[in-house]
Design a protein around this motif. Structure first.
Motif, PDB file in Angstrom:
ATOM      1  N   ARG A 190       0.627  -1.106   0.497  1.00  0.00           N
ATOM      2  CA  ARG A 190      -0.246   0.092  -0.209  1.00  0.00           C
ATOM      3  C   ARG A 190       0.850   1.013  -0.238  1.00  0.00           C
ATOM      4  O   ARG A 190       2.093   1.634   1.099  1.00  0.00           O
ATOM      5  CB  ARG A 190      -0.760   0.146   1.366  1.00  0.00           C
ATOM      6  CG  ARG A 190      -2.104   0.759   1.188  1.00  0.00           C
ATOM      7  CD  ARG A 190      -2.847   0.716   2.361  1.00  0.00           C
ATOM      8  NE  ARG A 190      -3.905  -0.106   2.228  1.00  0.00           N
ATOM      9  CZ  ARG A 190      -4.326  -0.380   3.363  1.00  0.00           C
ATOM     10  NH1 ARG A 190      -4.347  -0.060   4.615  1.00  0.00           N
ATOM     11  NH2 ARG A 190      -5.451  -1.941   2.712  1.00  0.00           N
ATOM     12  N   VAL A 191       0.431   2.170  -1.006  1.00  0.00           N
ATOM     13  CA  VAL A 191       2.005   3.021  -1.125  1.00  0.00           C
ATOM     14  C   VAL A 191       0.782   4.499  -1.213  1.00  0.00           C
ATOM     15  O   VAL A 191      -0.153   4.121  -2.321  1.00  0.00           O
ATOM     16  CB  VAL A 191       2.523   3.019  -2.766  1.00  0.00           C
ATOM     17  CG1 VAL A 191       3.761   3.837  -2.801  1.00  0.00           C
ATOM     18  CG2 VAL A 191       3.673   1.946  -2.394  1.00  0.00           C
ATOM     19  N   PRO A 192       0.829   5.428  -0.591  1.00  0.00           N
ATOM     20  CA  PRO A 192       0.505   6.667  -0.139  1.00  0.00           C
ATOM     21  C   PRO A 192       0.174   7.208  -1.874  1.00  0.00           C
ATOM     22  O   PRO A 192       1.266   7.463  -2.828  1.00  0.00           O
ATOM     23  CB  PRO A 192       1.056   7.401   0.776  1.00  0.00           C
ATOM     24  CG  PRO A 192       1.714   6.549   1.230  1.00  0.00           C
ATOM     25  CD  PRO A 192       2.392   5.384   0.451  1.00  0.00           C
ATOM     26  N   SER A 193      -0.723   7.650  -2.321  1.00  0.00           N
ATOM     27  CA  SER A 193      -1.723   8.515  -3.287  1.00  0.00           C
ATOM     28  C   SER A 193      -0.416   9.939  -3.775  1.00  0.00           C
ATOM     29  O   SER A 193       0.411  10.145  -2.418  1.00  0.00           O
ATOM     30  CB  SER A 193      -2.558   8.721  -3.599  1.00  0.00           C
ATOM     31  OG  SER A 193      -2.946   7.167  -3.014  1.00  0.00           O
ATOM     32  N   PRO A 194       0.071  10.436  -4.921  1.00  0.00           N
ATOM     33  CA  PRO A 194       0.758  11.688  -4.798  1.00  0.00           C
ATOM     34  C   PRO A 194      -0.014  12.394  -4.176  1.00  0.00           C
ATOM     35  O   PRO A 194      -1.387  12.747  -4.431  1.00  0.00           O
ATOM     36  CB  PRO A 194       1.247  11.585  -6.377  1.00  0.00           C
ATOM     37  CG  PRO A 194       0.792  10.331  -6.889  1.00  0.00           C
ATOM     38  CD  PRO A 194      -0.384   9.163  -5.954  1.00  0.00           C
ATOM     39  N   TRP A 227       4.028   8.658   8.798  1.00  0.00           N
ATOM     40  CA  TRP A 227       4.837   7.340   9.266  1.00  0.00           C
ATOM     41  C   TRP A 227       3.721   5.749   9.743  1.00  0.00           C
ATOM     42  O   TRP A 227       4.248   5.057  10.091  1.00  0.00           O
ATOM     43  CB  TRP A 227       5.106   7.886  10.675  1.00  0.00           C
ATOM     44  CG  TRP A 227       4.355   7.932  12.206  1.00  0.00           C
ATOM     45  CD1 TRP A 227       4.927   9.742  11.978  1.00  0.00           C
ATOM     46  CD2 TRP A 227       4.331   7.671  12.571  1.00  0.00           C
ATOM     47  NE1 TRP A 227       3.926   9.695  12.746  1.00  0.00           N
ATOM     48  CE2 TRP A 227       3.578   8.449  13.688  1.00  0.00           C
ATOM     49  CE3 TRP A 227       3.254   6.174  12.752  1.00  0.00           C
ATOM     50  CZ2 TRP A 227       2.494   8.597  14.588  1.00  0.00           C
ATOM     51  CZ3 TRP A 227       2.697   5.422  14.222  1.00  0.00           C
ATOM     52  CH2 TRP A 227       2.498   7.212  14.857  1.00  0.00           C
ATOM     53  N   LYS A 228       2.710   6.019   9.796  1.00  0.00           N
ATOM     54  CA  LYS A 228       1.555   5.658   9.647  1.00  0.00           C
ATOM     55  C   LYS A 228       1.384   4.555   8.680  1.00  0.00           C
ATOM     56  O   LYS A 228       0.639   3.983   8.572  1.00  0.00           O
ATOM     57  CB  LYS A 228      -0.106   6.413  10.437  1.00  0.00           C
ATOM     58  CG  LYS A 228       0.363   6.925  11.392  1.00  0.00           C
ATOM     59  CD  LYS A 228      -1.305   7.516  12.141  1.00  0.00           C
ATOM     60  CE  LYS A 228      -1.037   8.566  12.848  1.00  0.00           C
ATOM     61  NZ  LYS A 228      -2.405   9.256  13.213  1.00  0.00           N
ATOM     62  N   HIS A 229       1.897   5.231   7.144  1.00  0.00           N
ATOM     63  CA  HIS A 229       1.356   3.920   6.284  1.00  0.00           C
ATOM     64  C   HIS A 229       3.127   4.129   5.778  1.00  0.00           C
ATOM     65  O   HIS A 229       4.050   4.533   6.262  1.00  0.00           O
ATOM     66  CB  HIS A 229       1.241   4.670   5.405  1.00  0.00           C
ATOM     67  CG  HIS A 229      -0.193   5.177   5.889  1.00  0.00           C
ATOM     68  ND1 HIS A 229      -1.484   4.459   5.783  1.00  0.00           N
ATOM     69  CD2 HIS A 229      -0.627   6.663   6.237  1.00  0.00           C
ATOM     70  CE1 HIS A 229      -2.223   5.044   6.386  1.00  0.00           C
ATOM     71  NE2 HIS A 229      -2.275   6.470   6.857  1.00  0.00           N
ATOM     72  N   GLY A 284      -2.923  -3.194   5.052  1.00  0.00           N
ATOM     73  CA  GLY A 284      -2.719  -2.988   5.907  1.00  0.00           C
ATOM     74  C   GLY A 284      -2.104  -3.238   7.281  1.00  0.00           C
ATOM     75  O   GLY A 284      -1.610  -2.281   8.319  1.00  0.00           O
ATOM     76  N   THR A 285      -1.217  -4.529   7.017  1.00  0.00           N
ATOM     77  CA  THR A 285      -0.260  -4.581   8.557  1.00  0.00           C
ATOM     78  C   THR A 285       1.002  -3.679   8.328  1.00  0.00           C
ATOM     79  O   THR A 285       1.581  -3.354   6.584  1.00  0.00           O
ATOM     80  CB  THR A 285       0.322  -5.857   7.992  1.00  0.00           C
ATOM     81  OG1 THR A 285      -1.107  -6.950   8.522  1.00  0.00           O
ATOM     82  CG2 THR A 285       0.974  -6.518   9.407  1.00  0.00           C
ATOM     83  N   LEU A 286       1.807  -2.826   8.912  1.00  0.00           N
ATOM     84  CA  LEU A 286       3.017  -2.748   9.214  1.00  0.00           C
ATOM     85  C   LEU A 286       4.136  -3.406   9.445  1.00  0.00           C
ATOM     86  O   LEU A 286       4.183  -4.435   9.773  1.00  0.00           O
ATOM     87  CB  LEU A 286       3.192  -1.114   9.767  1.00  0.00           C
ATOM     88  CG  LEU A 286       2.060  -0.139   9.796  1.00  0.00           C
ATOM     89  CD1 LEU A 286       1.707   0.993  10.596  1.00  0.00           C
ATOM     90  CD2 LEU A 286       1.378   0.260   8.141  1.00  0.00           C
ATOM     91  N   SER A 287       5.120  -2.805   9.075  1.00  0.00           N
ATOM     92  CA  SER A 287       6.088  -4.198   9.293  1.00  0.00           C
ATOM     93  C   SER A 287       7.197  -2.697   8.663  1.00  0.00           C
ATOM     94  O   SER A 287       7.106  -1.219   8.474  1.00  0.00           O
ATOM     95  CB  SER A 287       7.108  -5.018   8.175  1.00  0.00           C
ATOM     96  OG  SER A 287       6.722  -4.425   6.607  1.00  0.00           O
ATOM     97  N   TYR A 288       8.684  -2.625  10.514  1.00  0.00           N
ATOM     98  CA  TYR A 288       9.250  -2.197   9.931  1.00  0.00           C
ATOM     99  C   TYR A 288      10.722  -2.280   9.911  1.00  0.00           C
ATOM    100  O   TYR A 288      11.137  -3.468  10.320  1.00  0.00           O
ATOM    101  CB  TYR A 288       9.452  -1.373  12.008  1.00  0.00           C
ATOM    102  CG  TYR A 288       7.789  -0.842  12.464  1.00  0.00           C
ATOM    103  CD1 TYR A 288       6.871  -1.960  12.955  1.00  0.00           C
ATOM    104  CD2 TYR A 288       7.570   0.288  12.197  1.00  0.00           C
ATOM    105  CE1 TYR A 288       5.738  -1.628  12.771  1.00  0.00           C
ATOM    106  CE2 TYR A 288       6.280   1.065  12.637  1.00  0.00           C
ATOM    107  CZ  TYR A 288       5.116   0.061  13.400  1.00  0.00           C
ATOM    108  OH  TYR A 288       3.717   0.319  13.189  1.00  0.00           O
TER     109      TYR A 288
END
Length: 204
Positions: free
Chosen positions: A69-73, A83-85, A176-180
């Motif tokens: 999931r990449v934030p839209s331009p 950092w939430k995405h 929606g899962t985040l990896s760090y």
């Protein structure tokens, strides 16, 4: 700064984590995940001092991009909560001096720069006279981001001081899962602010 279309080659492999890399040039390494993320194959990060107060950061996320999931331009500019995405980050400190900087670079072209007086203490936005310049490229197998950042308040290299950095990334998959991801993770839950993560040294 451009990358080859077929394969990204790191400018420098940061093999000896925690050791200083001396002299001019580019510094970076492989960023490790805190979990068994099967979608992302890895993250590479580099930083190059361009001037005493200007730095070029380069990140490459190697992954099955349709599953990320990449934030839209968006219009380039400052924004909070990046950092939430999916987001690339850097933390910069001068050894022996209080406080540090946090830099956030989003594939959306948005950015944020914060100043902390101590470990997670007194966060405040940093005044920026020249906004960071972000360049984002997306491919089927990777996401690349370059960021040119000028921090007039950080002239440690010009003064002959060492800088310590943590290069990190947050990756969000389609569930929606985040990896760090970090050059080095501190013990316990992911904490990019922890001093143990500041393992990359830029020495004049």
């Amino acid at each position: 700064m451009t990358f080859a279309e077929s394969k990204w080659v790191p400018l420098v492999d940061f093999a000896a984590r925690g050791a200083a890399i001396r002299g001019g040039g580019t510094y970076g390494g492989d960023v490790e995940s805190d979990s068994g993320d099967s979608v992302s194959r890895g993250v590479k990060a580099c930083v190059r001092p361009a001037q005493s107060d200007t730095f070029l950061f380069q990140y490459v996320l190697m992954a099955e991009m349709p599953a990320i999931r990449v934030p839209s331009p968006q219009s380039p500019g400052r924004a909070d909560g990046l950092w939430k995405h999916t987001c690339f980050e850097a933390f910069m400190a001068i050894p022996g001096m209080p406080g540090y900087y946090e830099l956030n670079f989003s594939p959306s072209q948005q950015w944020a720069i914060y100043r902390f007086s101590g470990y997670r203490e007194r966060m405040s936005p940093t005044d920026v006279t020249v906004p960071p310049e972000l360049n984002v490229r997306r491919f089927d197998d990777r996401l690349e981001l370059d960021a040119v950042v000028r921090l007039p308040g950080l002239t440690a290299l010009e003064a002959g001081r060492t800088l310590k950095l943590a290069l990190t990334a947050v990756v969000e998959d389609n569930s929606g899962t985040l990896s760090y991801w970090a050059l080095k993770h501190a013990p316990g839950k992911p904490d990019f602010h922890h001093p143990d993560g500041f393992v990359l040294e830029l020495t004049p």
